[in-house]
Design an enzyme around this catalytic site. Structure first.
Site, short mmCIF file in Angstrom:
data_model
loop_
_atom_site.label_atom_id
_atom_site.label_comp_id
_atom_site.label_asym_id
_atom_site.label_seq_id
_atom_site.Cartn_x
_atom_site.Cartn_y
_atom_site.Cartn_z
CG HIS A 298 -0.32 0.42 2.54
ND1 HIS A 298 0.47 -0.58 3.02
CD2 HIS A 298 -0.26 1.61 3.04
CE1 HIS A 298 1.11 0.16 4.20
NE2 HIS A 298 0.47 1.34 4.38
CB VAL B 124 0.46 -0.36 -7.97
CG1 VAL B 124 -0.61 -1.11 -8.26
CG2 VAL B 124 1.36 -0.21 -9.40
CE1 TYR C 193 9.09 -7.01 -11.11
CE2 TYR C 193 8.35 -6.70 -13.41
CZ TYR C 193 8.08 -6.63 -11.93
OH TYR C 193 6.95 -5.97 -11.87
CE LYS D 135 5.49 -8.49 -10.80
NZ LYS D 135 4.57 -8.32 -9.58
CG HIS E 56 10.08 1.66 -14.02
ND1 HIS E 56 9.78 1.39 -12.97
CD2 HIS E 56 10.13 0.49 -14.62
CE1 HIS E 56 9.57 0.17 -12.75
NE2 HIS E 56 9.79 -0.64 -13.90
NE ARG F 79 9.93 0.55 -22.98
CZ ARG F 79 10.83 -0.20 -23.96
NH1 ARG F 79 10.00 -0.01 -25.22
NH2 ARG F 79 11.62 -0.62 -23.60
#
Length: 309
Positions: free
Chosen positions: A12, A16, A137, A141, A180, A210
């Site tokens: 949290h 995101v 990564y 996922k 990023h 992107r």
């Protein structure tokens, strides 16, 4: 979900998770559960199982993850694959063992093959080689996606997986070593202007394209999917439009007010040539992104300036 359902938001404090928490609050959900990483280490299975046993969680948004850009993924591949697999394995398994009604797992569009056709359709998963710079990564996922699918098949759980495109917004990570591309550009141009520099040097050629989704839009999509979608198929979440890194840099340069030159270090890697997701599925379900890149960039830069410390 009911307004008084016990809803756990894992991660949290992150980009995101914080957006999902705010979205749920705005929609009137009252029974929201969250813990900091110091209060609950999701990599520790004993802590996770104790937490689920005590909290009577009904719904889970699994937004906790170790994330980063090309630099971080290149330098810490073991951390990325280990921490992410531990986090999602512990939470997904605990959600099954303690009878969670529904779980939403947040993946990433880096799960798709490096050279897959564009736009990226959900069925392209596992049809080709991954982008080497973030393969550990991505594999973590993919394991999370397949874990949700497998638990659904074997245990009849209701675990769904959403694949967001590149994200940005308030609470982003602006550390130049681990962030990023979009937040890194904001910081680079801001500091160049503040320091009176004549140029900003960026990695690669500037040609990769992107797609950028504001976290407010993603959080809205996550709550929408939790309320309206069940199934084993993954669901892309994006805006359906992309932009080159060079074009993005020029937009951010103008918003920041930097008047110097942009120079590209072509000896550095570009990453995946293009990453645009096909959003047909989620659009047909009834959800579309609302925040334009121009509006989102101004808001994000404002947040960055307000939170420089």
């Amino acid at each position: 979900m009911q307004k008084d359902s016990r809803i756990y938001i894992a991660g949290h404090k992150g980009l995101v998770g914080s957006a999902i928490l705010n979205n749920l609050k705005e929609k009137g959900y009252k029974n929201l559960i969250y813990k900091t990483s110091s209060e609950l280490d999701l990599r520790d299975s004993k802590q996770v199982y104790n937490f689920f046993e005590n909290e009577n969680v009904e719904y889970v948004f699994l937004a906790a993850a170790k994330v980063g850009g090309i630099v971080a993924n290149n330098e810490f591949p073991a951390d990325f694959i280990r921490d992410n697999i531990l986090i999602q394995t512990n939470v997904i398994d605990a959600a099954y063992k303690y009878d969670v009604k529904k779980l939403l797992f947040l993946g990433s569009t880096c799960i798709y093959p490096k050279l897959a056709n564009q736009p990226l359709k959900e069925e392209y998963l596992l049809t080709g080689e991954l982008e080497p710079t973030n393969e550990p990564y991505a594999i973590a996922k993919i394991a999370g996606i397949k874990m949700c699918e497998s638990y659904n098949r074997q245990y009849k759980t209701n675990f769904i997986s959403a694949m967001p495109t590149n994200l940005y917004g308030p609470n982003d990570n602006f550390d130049l070593e681990t962030s990023h591309v979009l937040p890194a550009l904001i910081r680079k141009f801001h500091e160049a202007k503040a320091n009176g520099n004549s140029k900003v040097e960026l990695w690669g050629t500037g040609t990769p394209k992107r797609e950028f989704l504001h976290t407010k839009d993603l959080s809205d999509a996550c709550v929408f999917l939790m309320e309206n979608y069940s199934g084993n198929d993954i669901v892309n979440v994006g805006v359906g439009q992309d932009i080159s890194i060079a074009e993005l840099a020029e937009k951010i340069k103008r918003i920041v007010g930097f008047e110097g030159e942009v120079v590209y270090d072509t000896s550095k890697p570009d990453g995946t040539p293009r990453k645009l997701v096909d959003v047909t599925k989620i659009n047909k379900l009834g959800w579309r992104a609302k925040i334009s890149l121009a509006v989102g960039l101004k808001e994000t830069y404002g947040w960055f300036k307000d939170n420089l410390k």
